[in-house]
Design a protein around this motif. Structure first.
Motif, PDB file in Angstrom:
ATOM      1  N   GLU A 172     -76.439 -27.720  41.859  1.00  0.00           N
ATOM      2  CA  GLU A 172     -77.149 -26.961  40.815  1.00  0.00           C
ATOM      3  C   GLU A 172     -76.836 -25.470  40.926  1.00  0.00           C
ATOM      4  O   GLU A 172     -77.718 -24.621  40.990  1.00  0.00           O
ATOM      5  N   ALA A 173     -75.548 -25.171  40.962  1.00  0.00           N
ATOM      6  CA  ALA A 173     -75.110 -23.789  41.136  1.00  0.00           C
ATOM      7  C   ALA A 173     -75.578 -22.884  40.004  1.00  0.00           C
ATOM      8  O   ALA A 173     -75.860 -21.700  40.220  1.00  0.00           O
ATOM      9  N   SER A 174     -75.656 -23.433  38.779  1.00  0.00           N
ATOM     10  CA  SER A 174     -76.047 -22.596  37.628  1.00  0.00           C
ATOM     11  C   SER A 174     -77.530 -22.701  37.311  1.00  0.00           C
ATOM     12  O   SER A 174     -77.943 -22.357  36.195  1.00  0.00           O
ATOM     13  N   LYS A 175     -78.326 -23.184  38.265  1.00  0.00           N
ATOM     14  CA  LYS A 175     -79.755 -23.401  38.010  1.00  0.00           C
ATOM     15  C   LYS A 175     -80.467 -22.119  37.585  1.00  0.00           C
ATOM     16  O   LYS A 175     -81.295 -22.126  36.671  1.00  0.00           O
ATOM     17  N   ASN A 176     -80.172 -21.021  38.239  1.00  0.00           N
ATOM     18  CA  ASN A 176     -80.816 -19.739  37.930  1.00  0.00           C
ATOM     19  C   ASN A 176     -80.017 -18.901  36.939  1.00  0.00           C
ATOM     20  O   ASN A 176     -80.335 -17.732  36.727  1.00  0.00           O
ATOM     21  N   PHE A 177     -78.951 -19.492  36.355  1.00  0.00           N
ATOM     22  CA  PHE A 177     -78.091 -18.728  35.440  1.00  0.00           C
ATOM     23  C   PHE A 177     -77.836 -19.544  34.163  1.00  0.00           C
ATOM     24  O   PHE A 177     -76.717 -19.602  33.653  1.00  0.00           O
ATOM     25  N   LYS A 178     -78.879 -20.198  33.661  1.00  0.00           N
ATOM     26  CA  LYS A 178     -78.725 -21.063  32.498  1.00  0.00           C
ATOM     27  C   LYS A 178     -78.298 -20.298  31.254  1.00  0.00           C
ATOM     28  O   LYS A 178     -77.584 -20.809  30.398  1.00  0.00           O
ATOM     29  N   ASN A 179     -78.729 -19.052  31.135  1.00  0.00           N
ATOM     30  CA  ASN A 179     -78.443 -18.280  29.927  1.00  0.00           C
ATOM     31  C   ASN A 179     -77.138 -17.496  30.019  1.00  0.00           C
ATOM     32  O   ASN A 179     -76.787 -16.764  29.082  1.00  0.00           O
ATOM     33  N   PHE A 180     -76.409 -17.632  31.131  1.00  0.00           N
ATOM     34  CA  PHE A 180     -75.166 -16.869  31.278  1.00  0.00           C
ATOM     35  C   PHE A 180     -73.976 -17.743  30.897  1.00  0.00           C
ATOM     36  O   PHE A 180     -73.770 -18.824  31.457  1.00  0.00           O
ATOM     37  N   ILE A 181     -73.191 -17.277  29.928  1.00  0.00           N
ATOM     38  CA  ILE A 181     -71.961 -17.946  29.511  1.00  0.00           C
ATOM     39  C   ILE A 181     -70.836 -16.911  29.558  1.00  0.00           C
ATOM     40  O   ILE A 181     -70.872 -15.925  28.820  1.00  0.00           O
ATOM     41  N   PRO A 182     -69.851 -17.087  30.416  1.00  0.00           N
ATOM     42  CA  PRO A 182     -68.792 -16.076  30.525  1.00  0.00           C
ATOM     43  C   PRO A 182     -67.849 -16.098  29.318  1.00  0.00           C
ATOM     44  O   PRO A 182     -67.612 -17.154  28.707  1.00  0.00           O
TER      45      PRO A 182
END
Length: 403
Positions: A375-385
Motif C-alpha cells: 500500500e505504497a500510495s495509501k497516503n498519496f491517493k490524490n497525487f498523480i504524476p
C-alpha cells in the motif's frame, strides 16, 4: 567556544550532504524506473543499497560525541518501523499497553544497575541521581551520626530565627516536625525526612519538573500566536499534557521511593535487588504519559549499556565500526519504509525527510509500487504524476502537453 561551534555546524552540514547524496542517486534511478516502466522489483534493492553506501560514510563525518546518540536513535527508529511493518502484515500481534510493559522491564534493570557499585557511569548515572535522589545510592557519603548532628544544628538555628518571624516560621516549623518525626527505617538514608514525607516530597519535586518541562516545550508555539490569539497563552499552563508528564515523573519517583522504603522495613536491610521490584512497579507510572518513543529509546540505551558491560567483563567481543554498520542498516530500513510504506514510518521522521529533500520524497509515483502489496500510495491517493507519454510503456493518467 567559537571554533568548536563552527566545527559543529560544519559537521552537521557535511552530514546533511552525505544524507542527500545517498538519496539523490536513488531518486534518479527511481524516476527512470517509474517513467520507462522497467524492472520495478529493483526498487527495494536500490533504496537499501543506496542508503547503506551513503550512511556508512555520513556517520563518519559527524561529531564523535554524537555518533552514539545518532546510532541509538536510528536503531530505535528502525526497530519501531520493523514492528509496524510486522503489525501491518499480520505477523505480529500488538500487545495492549506494550510500551508500559517494556518501560517496566527497562526501568527495573536501569534502577538495579543504578544501585549496584560501578553499575552506571556518566550521564545516565547523573540523570537517575537527579530523578530519584542521592539518598538511593548505596555509597551515600553521609553517615547517620554526621547527618543527625547537622539536623540538630539546623533546628537550633531555625528556632532562633522563628522567634523573630511569625506565621511563616511557625508553618515551616510545623512542616519540619511532620517530616522529621515519623517512621523511618534505620537503613533509610533520607535522614531529614520520614518515609512518608520522603515519598510526598519526591512526587511534588518531579511533578513540578515535568510540568515545567512541558510548559517550556510549548512556549515557542504559544508565543507564535501571541498577537493573533492571545487566549492560547492560557493553554500554555492549563494543558493536559503538562499534567500528564508531571504525573508520570512524580508518580515514578514516589512509587520507587515508597517501594524501596517498604522493602527495607519488611526485610530489615538495604539490598540492590530491591531496585528490581521498585523499578518495575514504578514503571506503571507510564500509564499517565504513554510514549513508545521513550520506551524504545530507553530499551536501546539499556542494550547498549549491557553490551559495553559485557565488553568490560570480557564476555562479549568488541566489533569495530559497529556504530557505522548499525546506523547504515537502520537508515536503509527507514528509507525503504519511506518509499514502500510511509504509514509504518514515524511521522516526525517523515517530516524530517520532506524538509531534507525539499518535498521530493512525496512526489514519487507510488502507484506503480502497489503491486507489491505494501500500500505504497495509501497516503498519496490524490497525487498523480505528470509523465511524458514518449517515455512510458503505458499511457499516463496525466500526460504532459507537448507544444
Amino acid at each position: 567556544m567559537w571554533p568548536f561551534s563552527l566545527k559543529g555546524k560544519a559537521d552537521g552540514t557535511i552530514f546533511a550532504l552525505f544524507q542527500s547524496s545517498g538519496i539523490s542517486p536513488f531518486f534518479h534511478d527511481f524516476s527512470k524506473i517509474s517513467a520507462y516502466g522497467s524492472d520495478i522489483s529493483s526498487v527495494s534493492s536500490l533504496s537499501i543499497l543506496g542508503c547503506i553506501s551513503s550512511d556508512s560514510g555520513d556517520l563518519k563525518t559527524s561529531d564523535l560525541s554524537r555518533r552514539g546518540l545518532l546510532t541509538i536513535y536510528m536503531a530505535n527508529l528502525a526497530t519501531e518501523t520493523l514492528f509496524r511493518m510486522g503489525v501491518a502484515r499480520g505477523a505480529i500481534t500488538p500487545l495492549r499497553h506494550g510500551e508500559v510493559l517494556l518501560f517496566c522491564i527497562t526501568a527495573a534493570l536501569f534502577m538495579f544497575f543504578f544501585r549496584c557499585r560501578d553499575g552506571l557511569k556518566g550521564f545516565t548515572f547523573s540523570a537517575l541521581k537527579f530523578i530519584v535522589g542521592k539518598e538511593e545510592i548505596p555509597t551515600h557519603s553521609f553517615s547517620p551520626e554526621v547527618a543527625f548532628s547537622k539536623i540538630d544544628r539546623k533546628i537550633k538555628h531555625r528556632e532562633e530565627v522563628s522567634r523573630r518571624l511569625n506565621i511563616i516560621a511557625l508553618t515551616k516549623k510545623l512542616v519540619d516536625k511532620v517530616c522529621k518525626h515519623g517512621p523511618r527505617h534505620r537503613c533509610c538514608k533520607h535522614y531529614e525526612d520520614n518515609c512518608i514525607s520522603y515519598c510526598i516530597k519526591g512526587f511534588i519535586r518531579m511533578f513540578s519538573v515535568g510540568y515545567l518541562i512541558q510548559c517550556c516545550l510549548r512556549i515557542p508555539s504559544a508565543f507564535r500566536h501571541l498577537f493573533t490569539k492571545p487566549s492560547r497563552l492560557l493553554s500554555l499552563f492549563y494543558n493536559k499534557e503538562n499534567f500528564q508528564l508531571g504525573a508520570f515523573l512524580g508518580s515514578f519517583v514516589s512509587i520507587y521511593k515508597g517501594t524501596s522504603c517498604f522493602l527495607r522495613w519488611v526485610r530489615n536491610l538495604d539490598d540492590e535487588l530491591h531496585a528490581l521490584i521498585a523499578g518495575s512497579l514504578a514503571g506503571v507510572s507510564m500509564m499517565f504519559y504513554k510514549s513508545t518513543t521513550i520506551s524504545m529509546y530507553l530499551a536501546s540505551k539499556l542494550v547498549e549499556t549491557m553490551y559495553f558491560k559485557g565488553i568490560e567483563a570480557g564476555k562479549v567481543p568488541y566489533f569495530p565500526h559497529a556504530d557505522s554498520i548499525i546506523y547504515a542498516i537502520s537508515t536503509a530500513i527507514c528509507f525503504q519504509a519511506a518509499v514502500m510504506e510511509v504509514q509504518t514510518l514515524r511521522p516526525s521522521y517523515w517530516k524530517f525527510l520532506l524538509r531534507l529533500t525539499k518535498g521530493r520524497f512525496a512526489v514519487m509515483n507510488r502507484r506503480v509500487l502497489d503491486v507489491f502489496g505494501t500500500e505504497a500510495s495509501k497516503n498519496f491517493k490524490n497525487f498523480i504524476p505528470k509523465l511524458d507519454p514518449r517515455y512510458t510503456s503505458v499511457p499516463p493518467e496525466l500526460p504532459i502537453e507537448l507544444s
